[in-house]
Design a protein around this motif. Structure first.
Motif, PDB file in Angstrom:
ATOM      1  N   UNK A 201       0.812  -1.223   0.000  1.00 46.39           N
ATOM      2  CA  UNK A 201       0.000   0.000   0.000  1.00 46.39           C
ATOM      3  C   UNK A 201       0.839   1.265   0.000  1.00 46.39           C
ATOM      4  N   UNK A 202       2.131   1.109   0.166  1.00 49.61           N
ATOM      5  CA  UNK A 202       2.961   2.313   0.217  1.00 49.61           C
ATOM      6  C   UNK A 202       2.932   3.032  -1.122  1.00 49.61           C
ATOM      7  N   UNK A 203       2.913   4.337  -1.044  1.00 51.68           N
ATOM      8  CA  UNK A 203       2.916   5.152  -2.253  1.00 51.68           C
ATOM      9  C   UNK A 203       4.247   5.855  -2.435  1.00 51.68           C
ATOM     10  N   UNK A 204       4.363   7.022  -1.793  1.00 53.87           N
ATOM     11  CA  UNK A 204       5.597   7.792  -1.917  1.00 53.87           C
ATOM     12  C   UNK A 204       6.051   8.271  -0.537  1.00 53.87           C
ATOM     13  N   UNK A 213       8.127  16.462   5.542  1.00 53.89           N
ATOM     14  CA  UNK A 213       7.862  15.037   5.298  1.00 53.89           C
ATOM     15  C   UNK A 213       6.535  14.853   4.589  1.00 53.89           C
ATOM     16  N   UNK A 214       6.517  13.915   3.647  1.00 51.40           N
ATOM     17  CA  UNK A 214       5.266  13.488   3.013  1.00 51.40           C
ATOM     18  C   UNK A 214       5.274  11.970   2.922  1.00 51.40           C
ATOM     19  N   UNK A 215       4.168  11.362   3.323  1.00 48.73           N
ATOM     20  CA  UNK A 215       3.974   9.915   3.216  1.00 48.73           C
ATOM     21  C   UNK A 215       2.627   9.677   2.556  1.00 48.73           C
ATOM     22  N   UNK A 216       2.596   8.746   1.586  1.00 47.16           N
ATOM     23  CA  UNK A 216       1.326   8.458   0.931  1.00 47.16           C
ATOM     24  C   UNK A 216       1.071   6.956   0.877  1.00 47.16           C
ATOM     25  N   UNK A 217      -0.216   6.623   0.758  1.00 45.19           N
ATOM     26  CA  UNK A 217      -0.642   5.230   0.577  1.00 45.19           C
ATOM     27  C   UNK A 217      -1.509   5.163  -0.666  1.00 45.19           C
TER      28      UNK A 217
END
Length: 253
Positions: A201-204, A213-217
């Motif tokens: 499910x990890x994106x970027x 910080x940026x985390x995406x799914x």
């Protein structure tokens, strides 16, 4: 009442006196001393009100009362009145700001709202990634397992930042991503930790200057949702946790 006297009354009100108190104080300085009748004759304060107003001024240290028949009032000197009001103002100032400081210290121990933002939709996440990358001054870490999440604008921004002297590191286990971004001059690539192999499910991930910080799914329909934060305690702590757990493996190349 003249305009000058009206301004003086307003000024005394700002110093904490009531309108009647200011008028009686001014009237007594005009008279030198006097009875309630005398005061009422030179001001618009009703005679019946002069008694209570005079007592209030006495409590403030601004006039003296002569227990005679009829009662006479005499104001303190202008210098004494000025000192009295200045001291009173200083006491009130200290009391007010001591309270504000106490409230501030109490709030410092409570949970505070950090600037943590949510971005939904692929296009909006693309724009936020580019924006964060463009703000880098020292370091960039960019990672993704999906080639589709490396847009032309992201590639161009990484290349421009590397050319400007920013340290750029790309994390990916996907050959396509490594080959595409690794071909950019000044961009290094690395393999993320093995414990992320089963992450579907990890994106970027974007880390900029160790403070943004940026985390995406990515969901099953490939829609993307990201959270991001900049210059916040949340971003700082999460970046430290990621760096502590993710000791990257250098690319074999």
């Amino acid at each position: 009442m003249t305009a000058d006297e009206s301004e003086a009354v307003d000024a005394f009100e700002r110093l904490g006196l009531t309108s009647y108190e200011a008028k009686v104080f001014i009237a007594l300085h005009r008279l030198g001393s006097g009875t309630a009748r005398d005061v009422a004759s030179v001001t618009d304060v009703p005679r019946s009100q002069v008694y209570s107003v005079a007592e209030s001024l006495e409590d403030r240290g601004l006039l003296e009362i002569q227990q005679s028949n009829p009662i006479r009032y005499r104001p303190v000197s202008i210098e004494e009145a000025q000192t009295t009001l200045e001291e009173r103002f200083e006491r009130e100032r200290e009391r007010a700001f001591e309270y504000v400081d106490a409230v501030k210290q109490e709030s410092a121990t409570e949970e505070t709202q950090e600037d943590i933002w949510t971005v939904r939709s692929r296009d909006r996440v693309d724009d936020r990634v580019v924006d964060l990358l463009s703000q880098a001054e020292e370091t960039i870490v960019f990672g993704t397992r999906l080639p589709s999440l490396v847009t032309d604008s992201i590639e161009r921004t990484l290349e421009e930042q590397a050319a400007a002297g920013v340290s750029v590191l790309v994390l990916s286990r996907t050959d396509t991503v490594q080959e595409r971004l690794g071909a950019l001059e000044g961009v290094e690539t690395a393999i993320p930790p093995t414990h992320r192999d089963d992450d579907q499910r990890s994106g970027r991930i974007v880390i900029v200057d160790n403070k943004s910080l940026l985390l995406s799914v990515v969901d099953g329909d490939l829609s993307e949702t990201a959270i991001w934060s900049a210059d916040s305690l949340f971003a700082s702590v999460l970046i430290q946790l990621i760096e502590a757990s993710d000791e990257v493996q250098p690319d074999a190349d």
